[in-house]
Motif scaffolding. Structure first.
Motif, short mmCIF file in Angstrom:
data_model
loop_
_atom_site.label_atom_id
_atom_site.label_comp_id
_atom_site.label_asym_id
_atom_site.label_seq_id
_atom_site.Cartn_x
_atom_site.Cartn_y
_atom_site.Cartn_z
N PHE A 178 0.86 -1.18 0.00
CA PHE A 178 0.00 0.00 0.00
C PHE A 178 0.89 1.23 0.00
O PHE A 178 2.10 1.15 0.28
N SER A 179 0.30 2.38 -0.28
CA SER A 179 1.11 3.57 -0.54
C SER A 179 1.35 4.46 0.68
O SER A 179 2.22 5.31 0.65
N SER A 180 0.58 4.30 1.73
CA SER A 180 0.69 5.22 2.87
C SER A 180 2.05 5.14 3.54
O SER A 180 2.61 4.06 3.73
N PHE A 182 4.56 5.75 6.81
CA PHE A 182 4.52 5.85 8.27
C PHE A 182 5.15 7.14 8.76
O PHE A 182 4.69 7.75 9.73
N SER A 183 6.21 7.60 8.10
CA SER A 183 6.95 8.77 8.60
C SER A 183 6.05 10.00 8.72
O SER A 183 6.15 10.76 9.69
N SER A 184 5.18 10.21 7.75
CA SER A 184 4.29 11.37 7.81
C SER A 184 3.27 11.22 8.94
O SER A 184 2.94 12.19 9.63
N LEU A 185 2.79 9.99 9.15
CA LEU A 185 1.86 9.74 10.26
C LEU A 185 2.56 9.91 11.61
O LEU A 185 1.99 10.46 12.56
N GLN A 186 3.78 9.44 11.67
CA GLN A 186 4.54 9.55 12.92
C GLN A 186 4.72 11.01 13.31
O GLN A 186 4.53 11.38 14.48
N SER A 258 -7.28 6.91 7.66
CA SER A 258 -7.89 6.13 6.58
C SER A 258 -7.50 4.67 6.75
O SER A 258 -6.63 4.33 7.57
N LEU A 259 -8.11 3.79 5.97
CA LEU A 259 -7.75 2.38 6.03
C LEU A 259 -6.28 2.18 5.66
O LEU A 259 -5.57 1.40 6.29
N LEU A 263 -3.23 0.67 8.08
CA LEU A 263 -2.31 -0.42 7.72
C LEU A 263 -0.86 0.00 7.95
O LEU A 263 -0.05 -0.79 8.43
N SER A 264 -0.54 1.24 7.61
CA SER A 264 0.81 1.73 7.81
C SER A 264 1.19 1.71 9.29
O SER A 264 2.32 1.37 9.66
N LEU A 265 0.23 2.04 10.15
CA LEU A 265 0.48 2.00 11.59
C LEU A 265 0.62 0.57 12.08
O LEU A 265 1.53 0.25 12.87
N LEU A 266 -0.25 -0.32 11.61
CA LEU A 266 -0.21 -1.71 12.06
C LEU A 266 1.09 -2.38 11.65
O LEU A 266 1.58 -3.28 12.35
#
Length: 361
Positions: A178-180, A182-186, A258-259, A263-266
């Motif tokens: 998937f494309s998301s 993690f660094s941006s979410l972090q 988002s979904l 997934l990126s977090l999981l």
């Protein structure tokens, strides 16, 4: 089977749709040049498209006849070489009948002989991800043998006294790309590099373990030095926030991702602790170590975490269990003993099997 266009009808809840991922991956391998389309519930299709499992999505809203009509109108321009319907409802069968397709395959029921040209007996002894793949077993002898071999292996698992479920075979892996990022979410949510995720919600209330149980587990894991991330979908924000407020060194992101972002977090989670719900199936897409808490439902239904790193905590021996295929909004006998009797210590013991130094996470 010359195939250029395939349509899959799967309008169940998110968890059931995620169990269809191995089927999509199989279709990608068997028909590498075909165009795959999906009919699913509103809001779910973008995830499978982002994972490059489908090209086109047609979303419907349950009990909204206009959305079904719009999807059928959009599909009317095409004739499909192959239509597969893992979803077994009358509504899906009626939908399938109105779509133009050379070959239509569904699971056999006493009533659906007029809807599908080929009907496959549903193997209840198989996990659901493999049951969905079995729709094509009569067209692929290799797949049929693989299913038979796994059935024998999986039936042996409970007799071996092991807590960890039997591993998922490579040919039926749910692992997705998937494309998301993690660094941006972090950065956005101020998260550490690693954490433990809690999914306390479920569409069905009786499938939810107790809030007190999630809180106690979260508090003890926090004391051990873990950051706790409480997650969930729309409508579960208040539940997640109540739990996070009572766990030091934690944060709730329920309803905020988002979904794809989830997934990126999981993918960064040390362990995912979840009910028998969409959380365990999302964790399977990234093969995150999982502890799933089962209450009114049982593994014999086939909806196990489709994950090679999964442990199920459940209360065996209750005469009232299982009480239904999907659970209920209220315990039928008013006790909810299947969940209330599960202690935090039991869940922590399972979590520690994944967080012990000898485990590679």
């Amino acid at each position: 089977m010359p195939t250029k266009r395939i349509l899959v009808i799967q309008t169940a809840f998110l968890g059931d749709l995620l169990l269809t991922v191995p089927l999509f991956k199989y279709l990608r391998t068997k028909f590498p040049n075909c165009e795959i389309s999906l009919v699913c519930r509103k809001g779910f299709g973008s995830l499978l498209k982002d994972c490059q499992l489908v090209e086109k999505i047609y979303e419907i809203q349950k009990k909204d006849k206009a959305s079904y009509k719009a999807a059928l109108q959009a599909l009317s321009s095409w004739e499909f070489d192959l239509l597969l319907s893992p979803h077994e409802s009358l509504t899906s069968a009626l939908f399938a009948r109105k779509v133009k397709a050379k070959t239509k395959i569904g699971f056999r029921s006493w009533w659906n002989f007029a809807f599908f040209g080929e009907r496959i007996r549903k193997e209840k002894s198989l996990p659901d991800a493999l049951r969905q793949m079995s729709l094509l077993q009569e067209h692929d002898p290799t797949l049929k043998k693989q299913l038979q071999d796994f059935r024998r292996q999986d039936l042996e698992w409970p007799r071996q006294g092991k807590r960890q479920l039997s591993p998922v075979p490579e040919w039926a892996s749910p692992q997705a790309t998937f494309s998301s990022s993690f660094s941006s979410l972090q950065e956005k949510h101020q998260l550490p590099a690693r954490f433990i995720c809690l999914f306390p919600g479920s569409v069905w209330k009786t499938k939810q373990w107790t809030e007190a149980g999630f809180i106690e587990v979260g508090q003890k894991l926090s004391q051990e030095g873990h950051f706790i991330l409480v997650m969930g979908g729309p409508g579960e924000e208040e539940l997640a926030q109540r739990i996070a407020q009572q766990i030091p060194n934690s944060k709730s992101l329920a309803g905020q991702t988002s979904l794809q972002e989830s997934l990126s977090l999981l993918a960064r989670a040390s362990v995912v602790i979840t009910n028998d719900s969409a959380g365990q199936h999302m964790a399977a897409l990234v093969q995150a170590a999982t502890v799933s808490i089962f209450g009114p439902t049982v593994l014999d239904f086939g909806y196990r975490p489709w994950n090679s790193k999964a442990i199920v905590v459940e209360r065996k021996g209750l005469g009232c269990r299982p009480c239904g295929k999907h659970g209920h909004h209220k315990c039928p006998i008013g006790t909810h003993e299947c969940m209330k009797s599960i202690q935090a210590a039991e869940v922590l013991k399972a979590v520690h099997e994944w967080t012990a130094p000898s485990q590679s996470l």
